[in-house]
Motif scaffolding. Structure first.
Motif, PDB file in Angstrom:
ATOM      1  N   ASP A  98       0.823  -1.214   0.000  1.00 28.90           N
ATOM      2  CA  ASP A  98       0.000   0.000   0.000  1.00 28.90           C
ATOM      3  C   ASP A  98       0.855   1.260   0.000  1.00 28.90           C
ATOM      4  OD1 ASP A  98      -2.372  -1.403  -0.031  1.00 28.90           O
ATOM      5  OD2 ASP A  98      -2.560  -1.460   2.159  1.00 28.90           O
TER       6      ASP A  98
ATOM      7  N   HIS B  23       3.643   0.765  -3.455  1.00 28.00           N
ATOM      8  CA  HIS B  23       3.000   0.586  -4.754  1.00 28.00           C
ATOM      9  C   HIS B  23       1.495   0.843  -4.630  1.00 28.00           C
ATOM     10  CE1 HIS B  23       6.734  -1.796  -4.940  1.00 28.00           C
ATOM     11  NE2 HIS B  23       6.737  -1.534  -6.242  1.00 28.00           N
ATOM     12  N   PRO B  24       1.103   2.101  -4.510  1.00 34.22           N
ATOM     13  CA  PRO B  24      -0.324   2.416  -4.323  1.00 34.22           C
ATOM     14  C   PRO B  24      -1.219   1.897  -5.440  1.00 34.22           C
ATOM     15  CG  PRO B  24       1.050   4.336  -3.915  1.00 34.22           C
ATOM     16  CD  PRO B  24       1.944   3.308  -4.516  1.00 34.22           C
ATOM     17  N   SER B  25      -0.656   1.762  -6.663  1.00 32.44           N
ATOM     18  CA  SER B  25      -1.466   1.284  -7.785  1.00 32.44           C
ATOM     19  C   SER B  25      -1.882  -0.171  -7.618  1.00 32.44           C
ATOM     20  CB  SER B  25      -0.689   1.447  -9.098  1.00 32.44           C
ATOM     21  OG  SER B  25       0.514   0.691  -9.066  1.00 32.44           O
ATOM     22  N   LEU B  26      -1.179  -0.918  -6.748  1.00 33.48           N
ATOM     23  CA  LEU B  26      -1.500  -2.327  -6.518  1.00 33.48           C
ATOM     24  C   LEU B  26      -2.340  -2.517  -5.260  1.00 33.48           C
ATOM     25  CD1 LEU B  26       1.896  -4.084  -7.356  1.00 33.48           C
ATOM     26  CD2 LEU B  26      -0.156  -3.980  -8.773  1.00 33.48           C
ATOM     27  N   GLY B  27      -2.958  -1.454  -4.794  1.00 32.46           N
ATOM     28  CA  GLY B  27      -3.766  -1.549  -3.584  1.00 32.46           C
ATOM     29  C   GLY B  27      -5.013  -2.382  -3.788  1.00 32.46           C
TER      30      GLY B  27
ATOM     31  N   TRP C 210      -5.480  -6.657  -5.249  1.00 35.64           N
ATOM     32  CA  TRP C 210      -4.157  -7.110  -5.685  1.00 35.64           C
ATOM     33  C   TRP C 210      -3.185  -7.169  -4.501  1.00 35.64           C
ATOM     34  CZ3 TRP C 210      -2.892  -9.914  -9.527  1.00 35.64           C
ATOM     35  CH2 TRP C 210      -3.554  -9.818 -10.751  1.00 35.64           C
TER      36      TRP C 210
END
Length: 344
Positions: A85, A88-92, A95
């Motif tokens: 989190d 890599h906020p885009s993988l929150g 995922w």
């Protein structure tokens, strides 16, 4: 620590169901693909040939493996989710949950898989008398097609597999049980094909069910004064997540079981060959063989595990919060006293 205990308790209670599942999935290797037994027939067969002890064959390596898996699974899952989190906020979201569960289970697999190999071989053997009859029939039907010696305990199983087939045989379910040294590491990482998807899916489903439950509370029961205890919520949602994940990954479990149970003369030359032969000879039914006892195992085991985790999460968090509050209060008093002393 508590994840390890929860995993071991779940394995201990549900081991007889796991034994029935393993026997059902391995019938094609031991008895051929014809006239395979149903769940009730297999339960009766184990009881008639081996008695009560037959259902608990392999429980020691099973509990040992569950200790390792539970410890690593819940030991890294929270920290991994937080790291994903933050970095890599885009993988929150889902995922992050899937990756966290997959990483936790992958770390545990280094201990869990050898225990699983020993456990499943001991499960299918049953009593010495039963195993002797199976190997004699196998040798008579298919000359030159040997199985392996009877294991009286977990130490004998581990030493015998290591001595006769080498250390790679203890990772048979991962490597596909072929293989040369150059391809072993590639096949190891490319064929963690049961535990990693299962672990990732279970965490993802669990978190999704929690989100759905919270959404339902806020939108359909906003003024309700009744709150569901988090432990009860973990029990119900954990069981649902475990059962659904178990069913979806049953084909991967069938292939892994067949690869781990087979003896020094391999029936299947890796995962692709196993998938091809099982689908060709048994069809879709063969790929989902043992799905019902697998679900019966994972629903209570997952429910118990998540219930314990939620209970401990609540109680330990409250205890830590109270401890921190006391520390902050004490620090504030000490600082105030120091300021008064300096002023005087």
């Amino acid at each position: 620590m508590w994840g390890a205990i929860a995993g071991a308790v779940g394995e201990g209670f549900m081991h007889p169901v796991d034994t029935v599942k393993t026997r059902i999935q391995s019938q094609a290797i031991l008895n051929g693909s014809q006239n395979q037994k149903s769940i009730l027939q297999m339960v009766r067969t184990v009881w008639m040939t081996d008695g009560l002890t037959g259902f608990y064959r392999g429980i020691v390596p099973g509990v040992t493996g569950s200790l390792a898996t539970g410890a690593t699974y819940f030991g890294v899952i929270e920290s991994t989710k937080k790291w994903i989190d933050e970095s890599h906020p885009s993988l929150g979201g889902h995922w992050a949950h899937f990756i966290a569960g997959a990483i936790g289970d992958t770390l545990g697999s280094f201990v869990y898989v050898p225990c699983e190999v020993m456990k499943q071989r001991m499960q299918v053997q049953g009593s010495r008398k039963y195993w002797t009859s199976v190997t004699l029939n196998d040798a008579h039907a298919k000359p030159g097609l040997g199985m392996y010696n009877y294991y009286s305990g977990v130490l004998e199983a581990g030493c015998s597999i290591w001595k006769e087939q080498g250390p790679k045989a203890l990772y048979a379910g991962l490597t596909g049980f072929p293989c040369n040294k150059s391809s072993w590491s590639i096949k190891y990482w490319s064929t963690l094909a049961r535990d990693v998807p299962f672990a990732g899916l279970m965490v993802t489903f669990y978190e999704a069910f929690k989100s759905m439950t919270e959404y339902g509370k806020q939108n359909f029961f906003p003024d309700s004064g009744h709150l569901i205890n988090s432990s009860v919520e973990g029990l119900l949602l954990g069981g649902m997540a475990g059962g659904l994940s178990a069913y979806l990954t049953t084909p991967l479990d069938v292939i892994k079981t067949r690869l781990q149970v087979q003896g020094p003369t391999a029936r299947y030359n890796g995962w692709r060959d196993a998938v091809h032969k099982i689908w060709l000879t048994e069809g879709a039914h063969g790929m989902f063989r043992g799905s019902i006892p697998r679900i019966m195992w994972y629903i209570p085991a997952s429910a118990l595990t998540f219930m314990v985790v939620e209970f401990l999460r609540d109680h330990f968090n409250k205890r830590l919060d109270n401890t921190k509050l006391q520390e902050v209060t004490s620090l504030a008093i000490d600082n105030k006293g120091s300021s008064l002393q300096e002023a005087s």
